[in-house]
Write an enzyme that holds these catalytic residues in place. Structure first.
Site, PDB file in Angstrom:
ATOM      1  CG  ASP A  70      -2.219   0.761   0.950  1.00 56.82           C
ATOM      2  OD1 ASP A  70      -3.283   0.123   0.942  1.00 56.82           O
ATOM      3  OD2 ASP A  70      -2.148   1.990   0.711  1.00 56.82           O
ATOM      4  CB  ILE A  71       0.364   4.740  -1.063  1.00 52.58           C
ATOM      5  CG1 ILE A  71       1.295   5.907  -1.378  1.00 52.58           C
ATOM      6  CG2 ILE A  71      -0.880   5.195  -0.320  1.00 52.58           C
ATOM      7  CD1 ILE A  71       1.127   6.488  -2.727  1.00 52.58           C
ATOM      8  CE1 TYR A 178     -14.168   4.190  -8.306  1.00 57.90           C
ATOM      9  CE2 TYR A 178     -16.570   4.110  -8.241  1.00 57.90           C
ATOM     10  CZ  TYR A 178     -15.341   3.518  -7.995  1.00 57.90           C
ATOM     11  OH  TYR A 178     -15.292   2.274  -7.434  1.00 57.90           O
TER      12      TYR A 178
END
Ligand code: AKB
Length: 347
Positions: A70-71, A178
């Protein structure tokens, strides 16, 4: 004499039947070994779906075979449960380094900016949602990885799509950033499959409800928040109107569907854009009534905001008969079972 030949026939039958069973068993073991030897990288492993998907994949494949990334750092439990890497989903070279380091064969790309946040940061949303996908698809095209999972959403439909029993293939004119990124992504997946033979698979998720990790920045988030607030405060102010019906699903079903699709034989996957997937559809009023069966004093009030327009542009009930026919998808949780489980786990 006649009896003797009958006994011999019988023994032959038993012998050949056992041989047949042996072959079936050997084939199954061989298939399992190939499947279980996969090493999986999850990008966005600390998000709402990523967290529970990682846990389930580790249960199936073993902790060391599933690399979470993950970041940002995850919870202490997530960080210590198996290999964990800090990784920016848009950094193709960074992904490649990790793929090489662990000999990764499958990537689940779960990092994305959801509908409500994407309306605030359109360019960032496009950059994250598209660059990450194209990077991973290229790695598959270049044969660094064998299989890719990428989530789409009911947001890929728009105001002109049929609202009830929305078919797998229909008018798709999304009106959100999105949704535009999801629809474009679906067609990139299909293109990489047709043109380069990339084995990429995808599901159009409805709103996902869970208690382990909260979602962030979505329009369907109310259906998670309502349970947390019901337990903490016995009241909830909803940002959607009382009769806004949306397709939803419990996390356990969503995770099972995702893994089932990835494990399905490639010959059964007929849709390489993204599969419609459905379980339940309800309104804020209906979920509140279900909660009141367990917490009678629970109260809901309504104050709509910009997310109402997003929800109004989406389908209400999805037709997922193609997923059910192609890879035997079946949901387990309805509104009442999900509410019971959510409240038990949050109390
Ligand atoms: C959102 O609300 O943005 C997401 C979705 C339906 O994809 N949960």
């Amino acid at each position: 004499m006649f009896e003797q030949s009958l006994i011999l026939d019988y023994l032959f039958f038993i012998f050949f039947f056992c041989e047949y069973l042996n072959y079936v068993l050997l084939f199954q073991i061989h298939f399992e070994i190939i499947r279980m030897s996969d090493t999986i990288l999850i990008i966005g492993a600390c998000g709402q779906i990523g967290t529970e998907l990682t846990q389930k994949l580790r249960d199936i494949y073993g902790s060391e075979q599933v690399i979470a990334s993950d970041i940002r750092e995850g919870s202490p439990e997530q960080m210590s449960a198996g290999p964990f890497e800090i990784l920016d989903a848009t950094d193709k070279d960074g992904i490649l380094q990790i793929v090489k380091k662990y000999n990764v064969s499958q990537v689940y790309l779960m990092a994305a900016m959801l509908s409500a946040t994407a309306e605030k940061y359109p360019h960032k949303a496009w950059e994250l949602n598209m660059t990450s996908l194209l990077g991973v698809l290229d790695l598959a095209k270049e044969k660094h990885i064998k299989q890719v999972y990428w989530p789409s959403s009911i947001a890929s439909f728009g105001p002109t799509s049929p609202k009830v029993n929305t078919p797998q293939q229909t008018v798709m004119e999304p009106s959100t950033v999105y949704g535009i990124s999801k629809l474009a992504g679906e067609h990139w997946c299909n293109y990489y499959h047709d043109k380069y033979g990339v084995d990429v698979r995808s599901i159009r998720y409805p709103g996902i409800i869970s208690w382990k990790t909260k979602p962030g920045g979505g329009t369907t988030d109310y259906a998670v928040d309502i349970y947390f607030q019901a337990v903490e405060n016995t009241s909830y102010e909803c940002f959607l109107s009382e009769n806004t019906r949306l397709p939803m699903m419990y996390m356990q079903d969503a995770v099972n569907a995702t893994i089932q699709l990835m494990q399905a034989d490639a010959s059964t996957i007929k849709t390489r854009t993204s599969y419609n997937l459905a379980a339940i559809s309800f309104t804020p009023e209906e979920i509140a009534a279900e909660i009141q069966k367990h917490i009678p004093e629970f109260e809901i009030s309504y104050k709509t905001d910009f997310r109402q327009a997003i929800a109004d542009s989406w389908p209400q009930v999805i037709d997922d008969s193609q997923a059910r026919a192609d890879w035997n998808w079946n949901h387990e949780f309805d509104l009442s079972l999900m509410t019971k489980d959510m409240l038990e786990n949050l109390s």
